[in-house]
Design a protein around this motif. Structure first.
Motif, short mmCIF file in Angstrom:
data_model
loop_
_atom_site.label_atom_id
_atom_site.label_comp_id
_atom_site.label_asym_id
_atom_site.label_seq_id
_atom_site.Cartn_x
_atom_site.Cartn_y
_atom_site.Cartn_z
N ALA A 157 56.46 55.10 80.90
CA ALA A 157 56.30 55.14 82.36
C ALA A 157 55.63 56.45 82.78
O ALA A 157 54.72 56.45 83.63
CB ALA A 157 57.65 54.99 83.04
N VAL A 158 56.05 57.55 82.19
CA VAL A 158 55.43 58.85 82.50
C VAL A 158 53.96 58.85 82.07
O VAL A 158 53.08 59.28 82.82
CB VAL A 158 56.21 60.00 81.84
N VAL A 159 53.69 58.33 80.87
CA VAL A 159 52.31 58.25 80.39
C VAL A 159 51.47 57.39 81.34
O VAL A 159 50.35 57.76 81.69
CB VAL A 159 52.27 57.69 78.94
N THR A 160 52.03 56.27 81.77
CA THR A 160 51.32 55.39 82.70
C THR A 160 51.00 56.11 84.00
O THR A 160 49.86 56.07 84.48
CB THR A 160 52.16 54.12 82.99
N LEU A 161 51.98 56.78 84.57
CA LEU A 161 51.79 57.50 85.83
C LEU A 161 50.69 58.54 85.69
O LEU A 161 49.80 58.64 86.55
CB LEU A 161 53.10 58.14 86.27
N VAL A 162 50.70 59.30 84.61
CA VAL A 162 49.69 60.34 84.40
C VAL A 162 48.30 59.72 84.20
O VAL A 162 47.32 60.18 84.79
CB VAL A 162 50.08 61.23 83.20
N LEU A 163 48.21 58.67 83.39
CA LEU A 163 46.91 58.03 83.16
C LEU A 163 46.35 57.41 84.43
O LEU A 163 45.14 57.49 84.69
CB LEU A 163 47.02 56.98 82.06
#
Length: 152
Positions: free
Chosen positions: A135-141
């Motif tokens: 989820a964090v990776v998705t938000l950043v990307l």
């Protein structure tokens, strides 16, 4: 980068579907009346609904490549993340209770304590951690794509 975000979002959604299914299967909705579950249904379903709508918007963005759609998807992810942190904060004590109660599960089950077990106690730690990480990776990307880093 938009495809990487889509893949990360898909992995995140898979973990989320598993957690939602586990919560429902273990009686999370029924436990709302008794207060056994620490996860309020509006938070659980709000998190799910906003994430699903955001994913649809992101898929449309990947196809249409319109900047406004990327920002809309990011705008939807912000409350999704906030609701996710609320659920994480409410889940951690349940997880700690499970770890503490692990020494005497047979005695508790013999006294009918299983009925008082929150549905979210059945969440596997690796799935919760992977869901949060992706989820964090998705938000950043999604944010990086929206600001134009990496091109699209």
């Amino acid at each position: 980068m938009d495809i990487a975000a889509l893949v990360a979002w898909g992995v995140t959604a898979s973990g989320g579907f598993y957690l939602l299914g586990t919560w429902i299967q273990r009686g999370g909705i029924r436990q709302q009346q008794s207060g056994t579950s620490r996860m309020p249904a509006p938070v659980v379903f709000g998190h799910f609904a906003l994430a699903a709508v955001g994913l649809v918007v992101w898929i449309i963005y990947v196809v249409a490549d319109k900047s406004a759609l990327a920002w809309t998807a990011f705008g939807l992810l912000v409350p999704v993340a906030l609701l996710g942190f609320v659920m994480l904060a409410r889940w951690i004590p349940v997880y700690r209770d499970r770890a503490a109660a692990g020494a005497a599960p047979a005695a508790a089950a013999a006294h009918g304590a299983e009925a008082a077990v929150p549905a979210e106690r059945h969440f596997p730690l690796p799935v919760v951690l992977a869901h949060g990480l992706f989820a964090v990776v998705t938000l950043v990307l999604v944010l990086l794509t929206a600001v134009g880093v990496g091109g699209s």
